[in-house]
Design a protein around this motif. Sequence first.
Motif, PDB file in Angstrom:
ATOM      1  N   GLY A 269       0.804  -1.214   0.000  1.00  0.00           N
ATOM      2  CA  GLY A 269       0.000   0.000   0.000  1.00  0.00           C
ATOM      3  C   GLY A 269       0.840   1.268   0.000  1.00  0.00           C
ATOM      4  N   TRP A 270       1.962   1.284   0.760  1.00  0.00           N
ATOM      5  CA  TRP A 270       2.783   2.491   0.826  1.00  0.00           C
ATOM      6  C   TRP A 270       3.360   2.852  -0.542  1.00  0.00           C
ATOM      7  N   TYR A 271       3.624   1.813  -1.365  1.00  0.00           N
ATOM      8  CA  TYR A 271       4.191   2.077  -2.685  1.00  0.00           C
ATOM      9  C   TYR A 271       3.204   2.863  -3.542  1.00  0.00           C
ATOM     10  N   LEU A 272       1.937   2.437  -3.532  1.00  0.00           N
ATOM     11  CA  LEU A 272       0.938   3.136  -4.337  1.00  0.00           C
ATOM     12  C   LEU A 272       0.756   4.572  -3.862  1.00  0.00           C
ATOM     13  N   VAL A 273       0.732   4.777  -2.551  1.00  0.00           N
ATOM     14  CA  VAL A 273       0.589   6.144  -2.022  1.00  0.00           C
ATOM     15  C   VAL A 273       1.756   7.013  -2.475  1.00  0.00           C
ATOM     16  N   LEU A 274       2.970   6.478  -2.364  1.00  0.00           N
ATOM     17  CA  LEU A 274       4.158   7.227  -2.762  1.00  0.00           C
ATOM     18  C   LEU A 274       4.141   7.535  -4.259  1.00  0.00           C
ATOM     19  N   MET A 275       3.785   6.531  -5.069  1.00  0.00           N
ATOM     20  CA  MET A 275       3.786   6.731  -6.515  1.00  0.00           C
ATOM     21  C   MET A 275       2.687   7.709  -6.961  1.00  0.00           C
ATOM     22  N   ARG A 276       1.535   7.690  -6.277  1.00  0.00           N
ATOM     23  CA  ARG A 276       0.491   8.657  -6.624  1.00  0.00           C
ATOM     24  C   ARG A 276       0.945  10.080  -6.324  1.00  0.00           C
ATOM     25  N   ALA A 277       1.647  10.254  -5.206  1.00  0.00           N
ATOM     26  CA  ALA A 277       2.188  11.579  -4.893  1.00  0.00           C
ATOM     27  C   ALA A 277       3.235  11.986  -5.929  1.00  0.00           C
TER      28      ALA A 277
ATOM     29  N   ALA B 105       2.874   7.831 -15.570  1.00  0.00           N
ATOM     30  CA  ALA B 105       2.168   7.815 -14.286  1.00  0.00           C
ATOM     31  C   ALA B 105       1.342   6.546 -14.135  1.00  0.00           C
ATOM     32  N   ARG B 106       0.706   6.126 -15.226  1.00  0.00           N
ATOM     33  CA  ARG B 106      -0.098   4.887 -15.193  1.00  0.00           C
ATOM     34  C   ARG B 106       0.794   3.669 -14.945  1.00  0.00           C
ATOM     35  N   SER B 107       2.005   3.710 -15.474  1.00  0.00           N
ATOM     36  CA  SER B 107       2.934   2.592 -15.283  1.00  0.00           C
ATOM     37  C   SER B 107       3.461   2.548 -13.861  1.00  0.00           C
ATOM     38  N   PHE B 108       3.772   3.713 -13.289  1.00  0.00           N
ATOM     39  CA  PHE B 108       4.293   3.773 -11.933  1.00  0.00           C
ATOM     40  C   PHE B 108       3.236   3.412 -10.897  1.00  0.00           C
ATOM     41  N   ALA B 109       2.007   3.923 -11.114  1.00  0.00           N
ATOM     42  CA  ALA B 109       0.971   3.808 -10.091  1.00  0.00           C
ATOM     43  C   ALA B 109      -0.207   2.992 -10.615  1.00  0.00           C
ATOM     44  N   ASP B 110      -1.359   3.636 -10.781  1.00  0.00           N
ATOM     45  CA  ASP B 110      -2.572   2.974 -11.248  1.00  0.00           C
ATOM     46  C   ASP B 110      -3.479   4.055 -11.817  1.00  0.00           C
TER      47      ASP B 110
ATOM     48  N   THR C 178      -6.126  11.038 -21.232  1.00  0.00           N
ATOM     49  CA  THR C 178      -6.117   9.930 -22.198  1.00  0.00           C
ATOM     50  C   THR C 178      -5.593   8.615 -21.619  1.00  0.00           C
ATOM     51  N   PRO C 179      -4.549   8.599 -20.805  1.00  0.00           N
ATOM     52  CA  PRO C 179      -4.049   7.311 -20.273  1.00  0.00           C
ATOM     53  C   PRO C 179      -5.066   6.549 -19.432  1.00  0.00           C
ATOM     54  N   THR C 180      -6.099   7.215 -18.911  1.00  0.00           N
ATOM     55  CA  THR C 180      -7.080   6.497 -18.094  1.00  0.00           C
ATOM     56  C   THR C 180      -7.920   5.531 -18.911  1.00  0.00           C
ATOM     57  N   VAL C 181      -8.009   5.740 -20.231  1.00  0.00           N
ATOM     58  CA  VAL C 181      -8.836   4.856 -21.059  1.00  0.00           C
ATOM     59  C   VAL C 181      -8.016   3.804 -21.785  1.00  0.00           C
ATOM     60  N   LEU C 182      -6.714   3.780 -21.572  1.00  0.00           N
ATOM     61  CA  LEU C 182      -5.892   2.748 -22.200  1.00  0.00           C
ATOM     62  C   LEU C 182      -6.165   1.398 -21.555  1.00  0.00           C
ATOM     63  N   PRO C 183      -6.100   0.295 -22.315  1.00  0.00           N
ATOM     64  CA  PRO C 183      -6.379  -1.037 -21.752  1.00  0.00           C
ATOM     65  C   PRO C 183      -5.500  -1.357 -20.565  1.00  0.00           C
ATOM     66  N   GLY C 184      -6.120  -1.892 -19.518  1.00  0.00           N
ATOM     67  CA  GLY C 184      -5.362  -2.267 -18.339  1.00  0.00           C
ATOM     68  C   GLY C 184      -4.315  -3.324 -18.624  1.00  0.00           C
ATOM     69  N   SER C 185      -4.563  -4.164 -19.644  1.00  0.00           N
ATOM     70  CA  SER C 185      -3.619  -5.238 -19.965  1.00  0.00           C
ATOM     71  C   SER C 185      -2.274  -4.716 -20.448  1.00  0.00           C
ATOM     72  N   TRP C 186      -2.195  -3.399 -20.788  1.00  0.00           N
ATOM     73  CA  TRP C 186      -0.925  -2.831 -21.213  1.00  0.00           C
ATOM     74  C   TRP C 186       0.018  -2.580 -20.049  1.00  0.00           C
ATOM     75  N   PHE C 187      -0.502  -2.631 -18.850  1.00  0.00           N
ATOM     76  CA  PHE C 187       0.276  -2.233 -17.693  1.00  0.00           C
ATOM     77  C   PHE C 187       0.471  -3.380 -16.720  1.00  0.00           C
ATOM     78  N   ARG C 188       1.406  -3.218 -15.798  1.00  0.00           N
ATOM     79  CA  ARG C 188       1.814  -4.299 -14.925  1.00  0.00           C
ATOM     80  C   ARG C 188       0.696  -4.826 -14.037  1.00  0.00           C
ATOM     81  N   ASP C 189      -0.141  -3.920 -13.509  1.00  0.00           N
ATOM     82  CA  ASP C 189      -1.159  -4.371 -12.578  1.00  0.00           C
ATOM     83  C   ASP C 189      -2.374  -4.931 -13.276  1.00  0.00           C
ATOM     84  N   GLY C 190      -2.452  -4.811 -14.607  1.00  0.00           N
ATOM     85  CA  GLY C 190      -3.549  -5.420 -15.366  1.00  0.00           C
ATOM     86  C   GLY C 190      -4.880  -4.725 -15.184  1.00  0.00           C
ATOM     87  N   ARG C 191      -4.920  -3.532 -14.584  1.00  0.00           N
ATOM     88  CA  ARG C 191      -6.201  -2.863 -14.323  1.00  0.00           C
ATOM     89  C   ARG C 191      -6.359  -1.648 -15.203  1.00  0.00           C
TER      90      ARG C 191
END
Length: 495
Positions: free
Chosen positions: A382-390, A429-434, A482-495
């Motif tokens: 969880g701390w990783y996501l918080v840090l990456m979002r910041a 940003a999408r790659s680092f976080a979610d 625009t990155p919010t509508v890219l397929p989740g399968s393109w990124f590590r978390d799959g979302r």
Amino acid sequence: MDGVSTMEPAETGVSESAPSEELRVLGAFAHPDDETLVAGGLLAWLARSAEVHLVTATRGERGEVIPGDIAHLEGDGPALAAVREAELAEALAALGVGSHHFLDALPGLTDRRPARYVDSGMQWDGDSRVRAVPDPSSGRDAFSRTDAEVAAGVLAAHLRQVRPHLVLIDEPDGGYGHPDHVRMHEVMMRAVGVAAEQESFKQETEPWRVPVVAWVVRPESAVRAAEQWLARTPHRPFLTTLGRPLALPEPDGMLASIVKPDAAVDLVVDTTAVADQVVAALRAHRSQVQDATLLAEVAGPDGAAPADERGGAVGWFALSNEILQPLHARIGLRVAPGWGSPAALRGALAAAEAHRAGATGAVSAGSIAGDEGADELGDPPGWYLVLMRAFTGLMGVVVTAAATAFHRWEPPFGVMIALLVVLSSGVLARSFADRIGVLVHGLAVAATVLAIAYLRPGGDVVVTDEAIGTVWLLGALVAAVTPTVLPGSWFRDGR
């Protein structure tokens, strides 16, 4: 695909089983025939190399009956239940599933549950044939009306006994809204939580946290392609074997809830290799399914359209509504939130594939993970996501400030490069976080560009009232989201 790639170890934080063992899978569905209609190909594919268990909630006492020779059983719950039990046994033999229990036959909590879980029945929602609603005439013993907590306790005890690495169930809306399907989803999602609790229902068995819970779904693109192919193929039947007209799904019509946008599907398994087993299982459910046909039986090995053109369909069948449906061989899976990850799901199926190939396909609760080493870390803390979002917010501020100062260079090249920089920053940003990280980044972009444009004393000298300034203001906002509508399968978390 017909297989997945190799498995790497990942920690799950659960009491581990033996260090080396065969993949264990548990499927749970509401009625006899649901296991075949929803996940037959996947169960048969897994059964070739994994230990597959099945739980069925009811015996389908209120199902409609198709063949004339047993039509008198419709409405006779006990008699129809006996027939459907026999059909289910035959279907599971065809799929290769050797372990089956009805939910009300599982041990535990016998003093708190009804003697029998009964089919609730359903009604169609108006003219819809893809959306079911509860039948108000269902009795108190109907599965959808019984205590879900009690049923979850019974199922949790079974989970602790079987200790599956992968659980397969319907998506939250039950595939098409059937109340029993919805309840079975609710019961299983509660049961996996109970099974993982240290103290629950005074069960004497050790807790077990299922590493992966997956919902069986269908990718929208494959469903649409399969329905279009079915409508134009010359091989399809126009009448049932009983001589009644067969309709087709409405082109571009409403889709059942089992169908999900491609980006919402974490993994697709091609089960074409076991299509003959699935058709045999469908034919076993003769009271509920008619005209189940494998395309190769009527078109020959060279007479079928390419698989992609068919959306992966390998044949067709119809239910009592006499709507001809494609038989899907491409089965989608979506990981239940909080119960694994796409990487863990791929790892589970990779273990089965490796076992089938004769490699070291053993798994344990601590060894289900991703493929090709890309997902060795599993789900980030969880701390990783918080840090990456910041961090994505800070990146949005810095990138936007620099791009704003640069956008008027050599029009229109400067603004084009500036917009590309913002878009690239959003993808990063999408790659680092979610997706939440992208939202934080987008808000930072919007706040920065508007601050520079409007909040400076005496007016701005960087973003002018010229057309290029307007292009930059609006374009930066579009590039940021625009990155919010890219397929989740393109990124590590799959979302």
